[in-house]
Motif scaffolding. Structure first.
Motif, PDB file in Angstrom:
ATOM      1  N   GLU A  12       0.862  -1.197  -0.013  1.00  0.00           N
ATOM      2  CA  GLU A  12       0.124   0.044   0.083  1.00  0.00           C
ATOM      3  C   GLU A  12       1.025   1.172  -0.071  1.00  0.00           C
ATOM      4  O   GLU A  12       1.570   1.446   0.932  1.00  0.00           O
ATOM      5  CB  GLU A  12      -1.085  -0.014   1.320  1.00  0.00           C
ATOM      6  N   LEU A  14       1.173   4.982   0.367  1.00  0.00           N
ATOM      7  CA  LEU A  14       0.445   6.002   1.171  1.00  0.00           C
ATOM      8  C   LEU A  14       0.780   7.593   0.701  1.00  0.00           C
ATOM      9  O   LEU A  14       0.199   8.459   0.715  1.00  0.00           O
ATOM     10  CB  LEU A  14       0.652   5.809   2.810  1.00  0.00           C
ATOM     11  N   THR A  15       2.209   7.458   0.158  1.00  0.00           N
ATOM     12  CA  THR A  15       2.822   8.649  -0.319  1.00  0.00           C
ATOM     13  C   THR A  15       3.692   8.637  -1.312  1.00  0.00           C
ATOM     14  O   THR A  15       4.323   7.637  -1.362  1.00  0.00           O
ATOM     15  CB  THR A  15       3.467   9.591   1.097  1.00  0.00           C
ATOM     16  N   ARG A  19       3.728  13.673  -1.714  1.00  0.00           N
ATOM     17  CA  ARG A  19       2.015  13.835  -1.471  1.00  0.00           C
ATOM     18  C   ARG A  19       1.272  12.855  -1.197  1.00  0.00           C
ATOM     19  O   ARG A  19       1.748  11.719  -1.541  1.00  0.00           O
ATOM     20  CB  ARG A  19       1.609  14.535  -2.892  1.00  0.00           C
ATOM     21  N   PRO A  20       0.372  12.822  -0.377  1.00  0.00           N
ATOM     22  CA  PRO A  20      -0.469  11.684   0.195  1.00  0.00           C
ATOM     23  C   PRO A  20      -1.281  11.130  -1.154  1.00  0.00           C
ATOM     24  O   PRO A  20      -1.309  11.699  -2.150  1.00  0.00           O
ATOM     25  CB  PRO A  20      -1.592  12.240   1.025  1.00  0.00           C
ATOM     26  N   VAL A  21      -1.220   9.875  -1.131  1.00  0.00           N
ATOM     27  CA  VAL A  21      -1.971   8.994  -2.031  1.00  0.00           C
ATOM     28  C   VAL A  21      -3.437   8.600  -1.403  1.00  0.00           C
ATOM     29  O   VAL A  21      -3.294   7.775  -0.519  1.00  0.00           O
ATOM     30  CB  VAL A  21      -1.341   7.554  -2.572  1.00  0.00           C
ATOM     31  N   GLU A  22      -4.469   8.969  -1.780  1.00  0.00           N
ATOM     32  CA  GLU A  22      -5.743   9.063  -1.467  1.00  0.00           C
ATOM     33  C   GLU A  22      -6.653   8.408  -2.230  1.00  0.00           C
ATOM     34  O   GLU A  22      -7.082   9.166  -3.201  1.00  0.00           O
ATOM     35  CB  GLU A  22      -6.398  10.166  -0.703  1.00  0.00           C
ATOM     36  N   PRO A  23      -7.314   7.270  -2.106  1.00  0.00           N
ATOM     37  CA  PRO A  23      -6.848   6.202  -1.370  1.00  0.00           C
ATOM     38  C   PRO A  23      -5.657   5.658  -1.517  1.00  0.00           C
ATOM     39  O   PRO A  23      -5.125   5.848  -2.782  1.00  0.00           O
ATOM     40  CB  PRO A  23      -8.051   5.193  -1.410  1.00  0.00           C
ATOM     41  N   ALA A  24      -4.987   4.849  -0.545  1.00  0.00           N
ATOM     42  CA  ALA A  24      -3.808   4.222  -0.820  1.00  0.00           C
ATOM     43  C   ALA A  24      -3.625   3.583  -1.937  1.00  0.00           C
ATOM     44  O   ALA A  24      -4.835   2.624  -2.316  1.00  0.00           O
ATOM     45  CB  ALA A  24      -3.592   3.472   0.344  1.00  0.00           C
ATOM     46  N   ARG A  26      -2.768   0.255  -4.029  1.00  0.00           N
ATOM     47  CA  ARG A  26      -2.759  -1.102  -3.448  1.00  0.00           C
ATOM     48  C   ARG A  26      -2.422  -2.208  -4.440  1.00  0.00           C
ATOM     49  O   ARG A  26      -3.180  -2.321  -5.430  1.00  0.00           O
ATOM     50  CB  ARG A  26      -4.280  -1.460  -2.564  1.00  0.00           C
ATOM     51  N   GLN A 173      -0.033   9.120  -8.392  1.00  0.00           N
ATOM     52  CA  GLN A 173       0.263  10.158  -9.271  1.00  0.00           C
ATOM     53  C   GLN A 173       0.856  10.099 -10.371  1.00  0.00           C
ATOM     54  O   GLN A 173       1.477  11.179 -10.779  1.00  0.00           O
ATOM     55  CB  GLN A 173       1.666  10.739  -7.970  1.00  0.00           C
TER      56      GLN A 173
END
Length: 183
Positions: A12, A14-15, A19-24, A26, A173
């Motif tokens: 997973e 997460l970043t 930068r944050p990855v939302e949602p993670a 997977r 991203q």
């Protein structure tokens, strides 16, 4: 098919790029380590008996596991076969490059494209990268990615690792233009 072990892995992200990855993001992998069905036979001209005996049961074993482990709809997928040092790359290729194997994953993932693959021979602990592509359109660039896999004690010289990988999204991203922009 004499399976020694099944190994599962989930990554997973997460970043990415700070930068944050939302949602993670997977990615799941499920691999079977099993005895090479052509072990000790020397060069086998016709591999069809081993393929008939192993390919479909192997696909049936792995496909539902990787989809369940992903825990989301599959968007990208791939496969790999790593043959121990006493085997031939063709042994792994013969098992994974058949509809008897691949159709189990296509059905479980509701997919239509060919599964991208890696095949190689190596010692226990070899690192291999499974390529993934979009499940219905292999030209979707955002889903071209890889997942690195390593099983410390496999394959033994007379074993094969076959692995399936599934992703719930494209690369984190991602921002490449669509392939159609270059035509």
């Amino acid at each position: 098919m004499n399976v020694r072990k099944i190994v599962s892995q989930v990554e997973e992200v997460l970043t990415e790029g700070g930068r944050p990855v939302e949602p993670a993001a997977r990615v799941a992998v499920v691999a079977a380590v099993f005895e090479n069905p052509w072990k000790g036979q020397g060069f086998v001209e016709d591999l069809s008996t081993g393929i008939d005996d192993v390919a479909s049961p192997l696909g049936e074993l792995l496909a539902p596991r990787v989809v369940e482990l992903l825990g989301a709809d599959v968007e990208a997928y791939g496969k790999g076969a790593i043959v121990g040092l006493n085997g031939e790359i063709e042994h792994g290729s013969g098992l994974i490059h058949t509809l008897k194997f691949g159709d189990h994953f296509r059905k479980a993932a509701d997919a239509t494209t060919l599964l991208p693959a890696v095949e190689k021979r190596g010692p226990a602990g070899i690192i291999f990268d499974i390529p993934l592509k979009h499940k219905t359109d292999a030209t979707v660039r955002s889903h071209h990615q890889t997942i690195e896999v390593r099983i410390a004690d496999a394959p033994h010289a007379d074993e094969i690792i076959v692995a399936l990988a599934a992703s719930a999204q494209g690369r984190p991203q991602q921002r490449l233009a669509a392939l159609t922009t270059e035509k």
